[in-house]
Each structure stands twice: as structure tokens, then as C-alpha cells.
Design a protein around this motif. Structure first.
Motif, PDB file in Angstrom:
ATOM      1  N   ARG A 164       0.794  -1.228   0.000  1.00  0.00           N
ATOM      2  CA  ARG A 164       0.000   0.000   0.000  1.00  0.00           C
ATOM      3  C   ARG A 164       0.827   1.279   0.000  1.00  0.00           C
ATOM      4  O   ARG A 164       0.543   2.203  -0.744  1.00  0.00           O
ATOM      5  N   ARG A 165       1.823   1.362   0.843  1.00  0.00           N
ATOM      6  CA  ARG A 165       2.626   2.586   0.921  1.00  0.00           C
ATOM      7  C   ARG A 165       3.369   2.864  -0.380  1.00  0.00           C
ATOM      8  O   ARG A 165       3.437   3.997  -0.828  1.00  0.00           O
ATOM      9  N   GLN A 166       3.931   1.844  -0.967  1.00  0.00           N
ATOM     10  CA  GLN A 166       4.685   2.063  -2.202  1.00  0.00           C
ATOM     11  C   GLN A 166       3.762   2.316  -3.387  1.00  0.00           C
ATOM     12  O   GLN A 166       4.089   3.098  -4.276  1.00  0.00           O
ATOM     13  N   VAL A 167       2.609   1.670  -3.409  1.00  0.00           N
ATOM     14  CA  VAL A 167       1.629   1.954  -4.460  1.00  0.00           C
ATOM     15  C   VAL A 167       1.128   3.388  -4.306  1.00  0.00           C
ATOM     16  O   VAL A 167       1.009   4.126  -5.287  1.00  0.00           O
ATOM     17  N   ALA A 168       0.875   3.802  -3.075  1.00  0.00           N
ATOM     18  CA  ALA A 168       0.445   5.184  -2.833  1.00  0.00           C
ATOM     19  C   ALA A 168       1.533   6.160  -3.268  1.00  0.00           C
ATOM     20  O   ALA A 168       1.245   7.182  -3.906  1.00  0.00           O
ATOM     21  N   ALA A 169       2.782   5.846  -2.951  1.00  0.00           N
ATOM     22  CA  ALA A 169       3.896   6.715  -3.363  1.00  0.00           C
ATOM     23  C   ALA A 169       3.984   6.788  -4.887  1.00  0.00           C
ATOM     24  O   ALA A 169       4.271   7.854  -5.450  1.00  0.00           O
ATOM     25  N   ALA A 170       3.712   5.687  -5.563  1.00  0.00           N
ATOM     26  CA  ALA A 170       3.742   5.675  -7.031  1.00  0.00           C
ATOM     27  C   ALA A 170       2.629   6.562  -7.596  1.00  0.00           C
ATOM     28  O   ALA A 170       2.862   7.355  -8.520  1.00  0.00           O
ATOM     29  N   TYR A 171       1.426   6.434  -7.050  1.00  0.00           N
ATOM     30  CA  TYR A 171       0.325   7.310  -7.495  1.00  0.00           C
ATOM     31  C   TYR A 171       0.660   8.781  -7.258  1.00  0.00           C
ATOM     32  O   TYR A 171       0.381   9.642  -8.087  1.00  0.00           O
ATOM     33  N   LEU A 172       1.252   9.076  -6.105  1.00  0.00           N
ATOM     34  CA  LEU A 172       1.628  10.458  -5.799  1.00  0.00           C
ATOM     35  C   LEU A 172       2.658  10.983  -6.791  1.00  0.00           C
ATOM     36  O   LEU A 172       2.566  12.118  -7.260  1.00  0.00           O
ATOM     37  N   ALA A 173       3.636  10.152  -7.106  1.00  0.00           N
ATOM     38  CA  ALA A 173       4.671  10.566  -8.062  1.00  0.00           C
ATOM     39  C   ALA A 173       4.069  10.817  -9.439  1.00  0.00           C
ATOM     40  O   ALA A 173       4.415  11.807 -10.107  1.00  0.00           O
ATOM     41  N   ILE A 174       3.161   9.954  -9.861  1.00  0.00           N
ATOM     42  CA  ILE A 174       2.501  10.152 -11.154  1.00  0.00           C
ATOM     43  C   ILE A 174       1.694  11.437 -11.128  1.00  0.00           C
ATOM     44  O   ILE A 174       1.732  12.230 -12.082  1.00  0.00           O
ATOM     45  N   GLY A 175       0.974  11.676 -10.043  1.00  0.00           N
ATOM     46  CA  GLY A 175       0.206  12.916  -9.921  1.00  0.00           C
ATOM     47  C   GLY A 175       1.100  14.147  -9.958  1.00  0.00           C
ATOM     48  O   GLY A 175       0.760  15.153 -10.589  1.00  0.00           O
ATOM     49  N   ARG A 176       2.243  14.070  -9.306  1.00  0.00           N
ATOM     50  CA  ARG A 176       3.194  15.186  -9.316  1.00  0.00           C
ATOM     51  C   ARG A 176       3.702  15.454 -10.734  1.00  0.00           C
ATOM     52  O   ARG A 176       3.765  16.609 -11.174  1.00  0.00           O
ATOM     53  N   ILE A 177       4.023  14.399 -11.459  1.00  0.00           N
ATOM     54  CA  ILE A 177       4.496  14.556 -12.838  1.00  0.00           C
ATOM     55  C   ILE A 177       3.411  15.170 -13.698  1.00  0.00           C
ATOM     56  O   ILE A 177       3.660  16.114 -14.463  1.00  0.00           O
ATOM     57  N   ARG A 178       2.198  14.666 -13.574  1.00  0.00           N
ATOM     58  CA  ARG A 178       1.084  15.205 -14.377  1.00  0.00           C
ATOM     59  C   ARG A 178       0.831  16.676 -14.049  1.00  0.00           C
ATOM     60  O   ARG A 178       0.536  17.470 -14.937  1.00  0.00           O
ATOM     61  N   THR A 179       0.971  17.042 -12.785  1.00  0.00           N
ATOM     62  CA  THR A 179       0.792  18.441 -12.405  1.00  0.00           C
ATOM     63  C   THR A 179       1.890  19.303 -13.015  1.00  0.00           C
ATOM     64  O   THR A 179       1.617  20.376 -13.559  1.00  0.00           O
ATOM     65  N   GLU A 180       3.126  18.836 -12.944  1.00  0.00           N
ATOM     66  CA  GLU A 180       4.239  19.585 -13.544  1.00  0.00           C
ATOM     67  C   GLU A 180       4.071  19.753 -15.047  1.00  0.00           C
ATOM     68  O   GLU A 180       4.501  20.751 -15.620  1.00  0.00           O
ATOM     69  N   GLN A 181       3.434  18.774 -15.674  1.00  0.00           N
ATOM     70  CA  GLN A 181       3.208  18.831 -17.117  1.00  0.00           C
ATOM     71  C   GLN A 181       1.947  19.625 -17.462  1.00  0.00           C
ATOM     72  O   GLN A 181       1.580  19.724 -18.616  1.00  0.00           O
ATOM     73  N   GLN A 182       1.295  20.163 -16.457  1.00  0.00           N
ATOM     74  CA  GLN A 182       0.038  20.898 -16.587  1.00  0.00           C
ATOM     75  C   GLN A 182      -1.065  20.035 -17.191  1.00  0.00           C
ATOM     76  O   GLN A 182      -1.969  20.529 -17.843  1.00  0.00           O
TER      77      GLN A 182
END
Length: 194
Positions: free
Chosen positions: A121-139
Motif C-alpha cells: 500500500r505505501r509504495q503503491v500510494a507513493a507511485a500514485y503520488l509521483a505520477i500525480g506530481r508529474i502530471r501536475t508539472e506537465q500541466q
């Protein structure tokens, strides 16, 4: 052992691992971390911390990209029987690509964590967070919101810092999406998003 003793046992091993690290005894530190993962996998967030420390002890941070990548991929394969450790290593592969600004590959690697280690769970959550961060940076706010919501739907509201970080990321992505819609003159979408 009683539950409070299990937590204390995990904490003691983690403290020993940190002490070994400070003394430059990487192998002893790695062994202590692996013992936490073997004997106390249910003791979160201590088990997650032990996994991260073990990866650091075995691979480190810094160094040549190719060497780090090979070492992390090797860990993912070698430690399949210790999924908490393999999942941390897989997320670090994503982190390597993120550091190189190869966002498409980073997202691919984080998705691999989600697919290979769905019970971590923690690592899957961290992966989702990282993807969300990338998508936000890409607008790409729509997909950023989707990533943060996937994390929230899949894991509910655990009372920890990782969830709080996701919640803030979701709010930030929604505000950026609404602001972008206003800039583009789409007031209906902006109102719906706000």
C-alpha cells in the motif's frame, strides 16, 4: 510477542540498522533492515522505513545512472519474496527517470510498481503520488487529479503524512486545473472544478 512488544522489537532493529549505518557497517545495517522486513512486516511505517534503508544500504543514492538502474532492477528481481523491499526498489527506478526528466519513462516505472506490488500500500500510494506530481508539472491537470483520486479511492483516508500529501496534491491540481480553464475562457469547466 504482544503487539506493543512487536512494535518495540521492530523499532529496536531499525535503531540498530541506523547505528550500523553511522558506523559504516553497511552489511550489518542491511541485515538488520531485512530482519525487520522478515519478522515484523506488519509494523508500519517501520517496515517501510526498513525497506528504504535497506535499498539505500545496498544501492545508495547518487552514482552513475546506469549503475544505479542495474542495481535497482537487480533488487526488484532478487527480492521478489520480500515485496516491501522490491517495491521500494521499483519506485526508485521511477525516481531515477524522474531525476533525468524522462517523465514518460518515470510514469511507466511507477505504474510497474502499482502492477507488480498491488498489496504494498505505501509504495503503491507513493507511485500514485509521483505520477500525480508529474502530471501536475506537465500541466496535465485532468490526469493529475485522476492519479490523486486513484490513490484516495484505493486506500481510503489513512491518518498519515503520505495520505495528507496526496490530499494536498489533489487540491492543488484541482485549483490549477480550474485556473487554467479560466485562462482559456472555459468558465463552465472552471466553475465545475472549483
Amino acid at each position: 510477542l504482544y503487539p506493543e512488544q512487536r512494535r518495540a522489537g521492530a523499532r529496536a532493529l531499525l535503531a540498530a540498522a541506523e547505528t550500523y549505518r553511522l558506523l559504516g557497517q553497511a552489511e550489518a545495517g542491511r541485515s538488520a533492515c531485512l530482519k525487520v522486513l522478515a519478522d515484523y512486516p506488519d509494523q508500519e511505517p517501520l517496515a517501510a522505513e526498513a525497506a528504504a534503508m535497506a535499498v539505500d544500504a545496498m544501492v545508495g543514492r547518487g552514482g552513475r545512472f546506469e549503475d544505479m538502474l542495474a542495481a535497482l532492477r537487480g533488487m526488484v528481481e532478487t527480492y521478489r519474496s520480500v515485496p516491501a523491499l522490491a517495491a521500494v526498489a521499483q519506485n526508485r527506478v521511477g525516481d531515477l527517470y524522474y531525476g533525468r526528466k524522462d517523465y514518460a519513462r518515470a510514469v511507466e516505472e511507477y505504474r510497474r510498481t502499482i502492477e507488480l506490488f498491488p498489496n504494498e500500500r505505501r509504495q503503491v500510494a507513493a507511485a500514485y503520488l509521483a505520477i500525480g506530481r508529474i502530471r501536475t508539472e506537465q500541466q496535465d491537470y485532468e490526469r493529475a487529479v485522476e492519479s490523486f483520486e486513484q490513490m484516495r479511492r484505493a486506500f481510503g483516508p489513512p491518518p498519515d503524512a503520505l495520505y495528507e500529501k496526496a490530499r494536498r496534491g489533489l487540491a492543488s491540481a484541482l485549483l490549477l486545473k480550474a485556473s487554467r480553464a479560466l485562462q482559456l475562457g472555459d468558465t463552465a469547466l472552471a466553475l465545475k472544478t472549483y
